[in-house]
Motif scaffolding. Structure first.
Motif, short mmCIF file in Angstrom:
data_model
loop_
_atom_site.label_atom_id
_atom_site.label_comp_id
_atom_site.label_asym_id
_atom_site.label_seq_id
_atom_site.Cartn_x
_atom_site.Cartn_y
_atom_site.Cartn_z
N SER A 51 40.16 35.15 53.01
CA SER A 51 39.14 35.82 52.19
C SER A 51 39.74 37.01 51.46
N LEU A 52 40.58 37.78 52.23
CA LEU A 52 41.23 38.92 51.59
C LEU A 52 42.17 38.47 50.50
N LYS A 53 42.90 37.35 50.75
CA LYS A 53 43.78 36.83 49.71
C LYS A 53 43.00 36.45 48.46
N GLY A 54 41.83 35.77 48.70
CA GLY A 54 40.98 35.40 47.57
C GLY A 54 40.51 36.63 46.81
N SER A 55 40.08 37.62 47.60
CA SER A 55 39.62 38.86 46.96
C SER A 55 40.75 39.53 46.19
N LEU A 56 41.98 39.52 46.84
CA LEU A 56 43.13 40.11 46.19
C LEU A 56 43.46 39.39 44.89
N GLN A 57 43.39 38.03 44.95
CA GLN A 57 43.67 37.25 43.75
C GLN A 57 42.64 37.54 42.67
N GLY A 58 41.38 37.69 43.12
CA GLY A 58 40.33 38.03 42.15
C GLY A 58 40.59 39.39 41.52
N LEU A 59 41.05 40.32 42.41
CA LEU A 59 41.36 41.64 41.88
C LEU A 59 42.53 41.58 40.91
N LEU A 60 43.55 40.73 41.29
CA LEU A 60 44.69 40.57 40.40
C LEU A 60 44.27 39.98 39.06
N ASP A 61 43.40 38.94 39.17
CA ASP A 61 42.89 38.33 37.93
C ASP A 61 42.11 39.34 37.10
N ASN A 62 41.25 40.09 37.81
CA ASN A 62 40.47 41.12 37.10
C ASN A 62 41.38 42.17 36.48
N ASN A 63 42.44 42.52 37.24
CA ASN A 63 43.38 43.51 36.73
C ASN A 63 44.10 42.98 35.49
#
Length: 250
Positions: A51-63
């Motif tokens: 879940s954290l990885k997904g959130s991190l990827q989402g954050l990376l995508d958002n970034n």
């Protein structure tokens, strides 16, 4: 040590042991519960990590999206800056054009004011000239009337003199002689004819009464004829035709 004290001590030790046993049991129970909870957490951790990885990827995508937006924003800012600079140049050009138009307008307004003032002055001068022309026309018309009246009077006097000359032409050869010789004009002829009609001579006052010319012109006319056609008789204070001319015309 007495038995009673020993029993009391044993009882106390027993209580302590029970108490310690109770504590140990509680601790073991708590430890077991903690172990069970830890096992559950360990089981859930991979999912949580995913879940954290997904959130991190989402954050990376958002970034990344934010970076792209930021880049686009920077480009927009540069574009806006360029447009602002262009607009500043256009604004400066517009201000210069506006200032030029304003100055041109002010110049036109000054010229219009000058033209209006000159036009008013010209209208005033024109009205004055018109008034002067009307006054001069009135004077000219009056002069024309007066001139016509004067000419008519002269025509009448000339006709009268001519008539008198025609009447005396056959009787007084002196007049014909003088006029044929070009020695006199009509006023002189009138004076000579008047004097010749009185052989004894005439005083100046009598001559003025008999001729049609203005009295002030009689003496100058006589002066023009003295010694050539007429002579002055100082004794009788009169004027008469020179005797030699009379003899030549007999």
């Amino acid at each position: 040590m007495s038995e009673e004290k020993l029993q009391n001590l044993l009882e106390e030790i027993k209580r302590d042991i029970e108490e310690v046993s109770t504590r140990i049991s509680a601790t073991v129970q708590n430890s077991n519960m903690t172990i069970d909870s830890t096992k559950e957490d360990v089981r859930v951790i991979p999912e949580y990590i995913d879940s954290l990885k997904g959130s991190l990827q989402g954050l990376l995508d958002n970034n990344k999206q934010l970076e792209e937006k930021d880049q686009h924003t920077q480009q927009s800012i540069e574009t806006v800056k360029t447009e602002i600079e262009i607009n500043e140049v256009k604004k400066s050009e517009l201000e210069t054009t506006e200032r030029t138009k304003r100055e041109h307008k002010e110049e036109l307004e000054r010229k219009i004011l000058d033209f209006q003032q000159k036009n008013a002055q010209l209208e005033s001068e024109f009205n004055q000239l018109t008034s002067d022309v009307k006054s001069k026309e009135l004077v000219y018309n009056q002069l024309q009337v007066q001139s016509k009246e004067t000419l008519n009077d002269l025509d009448v006097k000339i006709n009268e003199a001519s008539s008198r000359l025609a009447n005396v032409e056959n009787e007084n050869k002196l007049i014909v002689y003088l006029m044929d010789a070009g020695l006199m004009d009509v006023p002189e002829a009138e004076v000579v004819a008047t004097i010749a009609s009185n052989p004894e001579g005439l005083r100046i006052a009598d001559i003025k009464e008999k001729v049609n010319m203005p009295p002030v012109r009689v003496q100058p006319t006589i002066n023009n004829l003295l010694e050539t056609v007429i002579e002055y008789d100082a004794l009788n204070d009169s004027y008469k035709i020179i005797d030699t001319i009379k003899k030549d015309l007999v």
